[in-house]
Write an enzyme that holds these catalytic residues in place. Structure first.
Site, PDB file in Angstrom:
ATOM      1  N   ASP A 116      -0.155   5.143   0.907  1.00  0.00           N
ATOM      2  CA  ASP A 116      -0.383   6.222   1.872  1.00  0.00           C
ATOM      3  C   ASP A 116      -0.360   5.702   3.305  1.00  0.00           C
ATOM      4  O   ASP A 116      -1.050   4.743   3.652  1.00  0.00           O
ATOM      5  CB  ASP A 116      -1.719   6.898   1.574  1.00  0.00           C
ATOM      6  CG  ASP A 116      -1.751   7.488   0.174  1.00  0.00           C
ATOM      7  OD1 ASP A 116      -0.752   8.122  -0.214  1.00  0.00           O
ATOM      8  OD2 ASP A 116      -2.765   7.303  -0.529  1.00  0.00           O
ATOM      9  N   ASP A 129       0.870  -1.158   0.000  1.00  0.00           N
ATOM     10  CA  ASP A 129       0.000   0.000   0.000  1.00  0.00           C
ATOM     11  C   ASP A 129       0.920   1.225   0.000  1.00  0.00           C
ATOM     12  O   ASP A 129       2.127   1.104   0.245  1.00  0.00           O
ATOM     13  CB  ASP A 129      -0.898  -0.020   1.234  1.00  0.00           C
ATOM     14  CG  ASP A 129      -1.841   1.170   1.298  1.00  0.00           C
ATOM     15  OD1 ASP A 129      -2.432   1.522   0.265  1.00  0.00           O
ATOM     16  OD2 ASP A 129      -1.977   1.754   2.393  1.00  0.00           O
ATOM     17  N   ASP A 183      -1.331  -0.087   6.114  1.00  0.00           N
ATOM     18  CA  ASP A 183      -1.652   0.572   7.384  1.00  0.00           C
ATOM     19  C   ASP A 183      -3.137   0.537   7.710  1.00  0.00           C
ATOM     20  O   ASP A 183      -3.530   0.837   8.832  1.00  0.00           O
ATOM     21  CB  ASP A 183      -1.248   2.053   7.312  1.00  0.00           C
ATOM     22  CG  ASP A 183      -2.189   2.835   6.387  1.00  0.00           C
ATOM     23  OD1 ASP A 183      -2.991   3.644   6.888  1.00  0.00           O
ATOM     24  OD2 ASP A 183      -2.142   2.606   5.161  1.00  0.00           O
TER      25      ASP A 183
END
Length: 228
Positions: free
Chosen positions: A10, A8, A187
């Site tokens: 961001d 991922d 996250d």
């Protein structure tokens, strides 16, 4: 046998949200209404964190301003965005994580819900050749043409990330079973579907919901940006 490493973007590889920051940057440039767009941008970001984002509405809101400008002008602005916002946020620990997988010969891919216009130069900064992001429609379908302001294809969001990754693997003549290990670093609790698909899920700088889920599942937790 090569392994598969999915990242991922961001708050995983970068300690900020590139989509939200691009919205703020457009406000700064004066190409969107400062008050209404900023409020809308913040509202969408809150919805994302809460796991209730209307991804199509968000993509339309973010992409509509792009249709007003040439690709050359957008590139100039994006270069400025990279210089002022993104590159200063890229930390050595994240670069090293990606480098370790690349040096191990793993097949690497950034898989993000942020659109490809914003994220392609960021993936390039990490030297990751393959990017799966929300696709941006171009005029007459030509890659070099201007943008229509609309999304296209399956959004790489939540379960859509699995759909897009599997389509990419199929284009390579591969499936999950062709990799002894498949890693996914994220996250966000929005990425639990893909995290549960891979052999090695790594909750990376996880939000509270994902951290609790990872602890319950016994997943590895990596605080990549934790101060030393």
């Amino acid at each position: 046998m090569a392994n598969l490493a999915l990242f991922d973007l961001d708050h995983t590889l970068i300690p900020t949200d590139s989509d939200h920051e691009w919205g703020r940057f457009m406000v700064k440039l004066g190409i969107v209404d400062a008050t209404s767009f900023a409020e809308q941008n913040d509202r969408f970001y809150a919805d994302y964190k809460a796991g209730k984002l209307d991804i199509h509405a968000y993509l339309v809101a973010m992409l509509t301003p792009l249709a007003k400008y040439s690709r050359a002008q957008l590139k100039t602005w994006h270069d400025q965005f990279m210089h002022e916002v993104i590159r200063p946020a890229i930390l050595p620990a994240a670069l090293e994580l990606v480098r370790e997988h690349k040096e191990a010969g793993d097949v690497c891919c950034v898989v993000t819900a942020t659109n490809e216009f914003i994220t392609a130069p960021i993936a390039e900064a990490f030297a990751v050749d393959k990017l799966i992001g929300c696709e941006v429609e171009t005029v007459d379908g030509h890659p070099a043409s201007g943008f229509t302001g609309r999304p296209t294809g399956t959004p790489s969001y939540r379960e859509g990330k699995i759909v897009r990754v599997e389509a990419w693997l199929a284009s390579l003549g591969k499936t999950w079973s062709d990799f002894e290990h498949s890693y996914f670093y994220s996250d966000s609790h929005n990425d639990i579907p893909l995290l549960e698909k891979v052999t090695d899920p790594i909750a990376t700088n996880p939000d509270d919901t994902l951290r609790a889920h990872a602890q319950q599942k016994g997943w590895r937790i990596l605080d990549l940006f934790q101060a030393s």
